[in-house]
Design a protein around this motif. Structure first.
Motif, PDB file in Angstrom:
ATOM      1  N   THR A 299       0.824  -1.210   0.000  1.00 44.50           N
ATOM      2  CA  THR A 299       0.000   0.000   0.000  1.00 44.50           C
ATOM      3  C   THR A 299       0.855   1.255   0.000  1.00 44.50           C
ATOM      4  O   THR A 299       0.610   2.194  -0.773  1.00 44.50           O
ATOM      5  CB  THR A 299      -0.951  -0.003   1.217  1.00 44.50           C
ATOM      6  N   VAL A 300       1.858   1.322   0.872  1.00 47.16           N
ATOM      7  CA  VAL A 300       2.674   2.540   0.927  1.00 47.16           C
ATOM      8  C   VAL A 300       3.534   2.692  -0.325  1.00 47.16           C
ATOM      9  O   VAL A 300       3.839   3.819  -0.735  1.00 47.16           O
ATOM     10  CB  VAL A 300       3.552   2.594   2.196  1.00 47.16           C
TER      11      VAL A 300
ATOM     12  N   VAL B  75       9.869   2.873   8.499  1.00 49.76           N
ATOM     13  CA  VAL B  75       9.339   2.048   9.587  1.00 49.76           C
ATOM     14  C   VAL B  75       8.632   0.820   9.028  1.00 49.76           C
ATOM     15  O   VAL B  75       8.865  -0.314   9.473  1.00 49.76           O
ATOM     16  CB  VAL B  75       8.375   2.866  10.469  1.00 49.76           C
ATOM     17  N   ILE B  76       7.758   1.025   8.045  1.00 50.94           N
ATOM     18  CA  ILE B  76       6.987  -0.084   7.477  1.00 50.94           C
ATOM     19  C   ILE B  76       7.902  -1.056   6.745  1.00 50.94           C
ATOM     20  O   ILE B  76       7.748  -2.274   6.836  1.00 50.94           O
ATOM     21  CB  ILE B  76       5.891   0.464   6.548  1.00 50.94           C
TER      22      ILE B  76
ATOM     23  N   GLU C 165       4.748  -9.069   8.774  1.00 50.49           N
ATOM     24  CA  GLU C 165       3.938  -8.664   7.633  1.00 50.49           C
ATOM     25  C   GLU C 165       2.538  -8.334   8.144  1.00 50.49           C
ATOM     26  O   GLU C 165       1.976  -9.077   8.950  1.00 50.49           O
ATOM     27  CB  GLU C 165       3.856  -9.767   6.587  1.00 50.49           C
ATOM     28  N   PHE C 166       1.984  -7.207   7.692  1.00 48.98           N
ATOM     29  CA  PHE C 166       0.657  -6.768   8.088  1.00 48.98           C
ATOM     30  C   PHE C 166      -0.229  -6.658   6.851  1.00 48.98           C
ATOM     31  O   PHE C 166       0.205  -6.141   5.815  1.00 48.98           O
ATOM     32  CB  PHE C 166       0.710  -5.398   8.766  1.00 48.98           C
ATOM     33  N   ARG C 167      -1.463  -7.121   6.979  1.00 49.42           N
ATOM     34  CA  ARG C 167      -2.441  -6.967   5.912  1.00 49.42           C
ATOM     35  C   ARG C 167      -3.729  -6.421   6.519  1.00 49.42           C
ATOM     36  O   ARG C 167      -4.406  -7.105   7.287  1.00 49.42           O
ATOM     37  CB  ARG C 167      -2.694  -8.307   5.204  1.00 49.42           C
TER      38      ARG C 167
ATOM     39  N   SER D 195       1.981  -6.359  19.743  1.00 53.12           N
ATOM     40  CA  SER D 195       0.671  -5.928  20.255  1.00 53.12           C
ATOM     41  C   SER D 195       0.559  -4.422  20.375  1.00 53.12           C
ATOM     42  O   SER D 195      -0.545  -3.883  20.467  1.00 53.12           O
ATOM     43  CB  SER D 195       0.404  -6.570  21.624  1.00 53.12           C
ATOM     44  N   ASP D 196       1.687  -3.715  20.359  1.00 46.65           N
ATOM     45  CA  ASP D 196       1.669  -2.253  20.496  1.00 46.65           C
ATOM     46  C   ASP D 196       1.466  -1.549  19.158  1.00 46.65           C
ATOM     47  O   ASP D 196       1.261  -0.342  19.115  1.00 46.65           O
ATOM     48  CB  ASP D 196       2.994  -1.796  21.137  1.00 46.65           C
ATOM     49  N   TYR D 197       1.523  -2.285  18.055  1.00 44.81           N
ATOM     50  CA  TYR D 197       1.321  -1.688  16.737  1.00 44.81           C
ATOM     51  C   TYR D 197      -0.148  -1.313  16.528  1.00 44.81           C
ATOM     52  O   TYR D 197      -1.044  -2.141  16.759  1.00 44.81           O
ATOM     53  CB  TYR D 197       1.712  -2.672  15.622  1.00 44.81           C
TER      54      TYR D 197
END
Length: 285
Positions: free
Chosen positions: A135-136, A150-151, A157-159, A201-203
């Motif tokens: 996305t970015v 950062v990303i 990996e985040f979706r 968990s802090d993300y």
């Protein structure tokens, strides 16, 4: 730090004595110690002082001061109690002899008992969702360099289930769902998986409370945010190198504080952990 093995090493800590540990810092682009790091390192320190048969089931933490990224952190573990089934530890994190953070953690032997859980939200699975890095990259001209860095460097990996449009400047309801997993497989016991989940968990948690109040998908540069406390419960075993759903919401924001909570499910819909956090959230003066 885009390698999960580097993060595992960062969270292992150097043992200085029976109950004192030394931790190094991830050199974050925002120049402050990442909250998830000190949470996970504190858990790691406590884990190394309990019977291996006892596994962390809950933790409650308070952030006292922003950590200096250039100074290693000393973690002092106090052995509060070792009972028949439970052990309790208190960890104080210090820099230059000053407490910046403290956490209480409870450990338990595996035991049989009643079992129930809420249902996982009915959301799209991770298979056909774009990653946040995809996305970015698509909107790179609109993304500040430090956010792109950062990303790009994250070892997970985040979706996102709710797709991000960097040209959408509407406020949103305070709900957010995303899938995540470590970007590499690894061998490790449940303690390591718990440390990594505590870190991740802090993300995106506190920013969920900003959705009804800020316009645009990126953190508002005119808004000051800082974590105040963090609570976490581990319900069932899991593997963080398999897909997990983080379902978050923010029931309240008041008195310059945002309150958020999250439930973490595995791909089969099993609830493996729950999280709550409150943070300072106010316009910069």
């Amino acid at each position: 730090m885009n390698n999960i093995h580097e993060l595992i090493d960062l969270l292992q800590l150097e043992r200085l004595s029976d109950s004192v540990f030394l931790g190094q810092n991830y050199q974050a682009p925002w120049k402050r110690v990442f909250g998830g790091q000190v949470l996970a390192q504190s858990l790691s320190a406590a884990q190394q002082t309990v019977d291996p048969e006892r596994v962390a089931h809950s933790m409650h933490a308070y952030f006292l001061l922003a950590g200096d990224i250039n100074i290693p952190i000393v973690f002092e573990v106090e052995k509060i109690r070792d009972g028949g089934s439970f052990s309790t530890r208190r960890v104080v994190a210090k820099q230059n002899g000053i407490a910046i953070f403290f956490m209480s953690i409870s450990f338990q032997k595996k035991q049989e008992g009643f079992d129930h859980q809420i249902d996982m939200p009915k959301v799209a699975g991770p298979e056909n969702l774009p990653s946040d890095l995809d996305t970015v990259k698509k909107f790179k001209l609109f993304v500040p360099d430090h956010i792109f860095q950062v990303i790009q460097e994250r070892p997970f990996e985040f979706r996102m289930v709710e797709q991000i449009n960097l040209l959408d400047f509407k406020t949103k309801l305070p709900f957010r769902n995303f899938w995540f997993k470590a970007n590499q497989t690894f061998d490790g016991d449940i303690n390591i998986h718990q440390r990594l989940m505590t870190y991740v968990s802090d993300y995106n948690l506190l920013t969920t409370a900003t959705l009804p109040h800020t316009k645009g998908p990126l953190p508002n540069k005119d808004l000051f945010m800082a974590s105040l406390d963090h609570g976490m419960w581990f319900h069932r075993d899991f593997k963080i190198d398999d897909w997990l759903l983080y379902a978050m919401d923010s029931p309240s924001a008041s008195n310059a504080r945002g309150f958020t909570r999250g439930n973490i499910f595995n791909k089969e819909g099993i609830l493996v952990a729950s999280v709550v956090q409150e943070g300072l959230m106010r316009p910069k003066s």
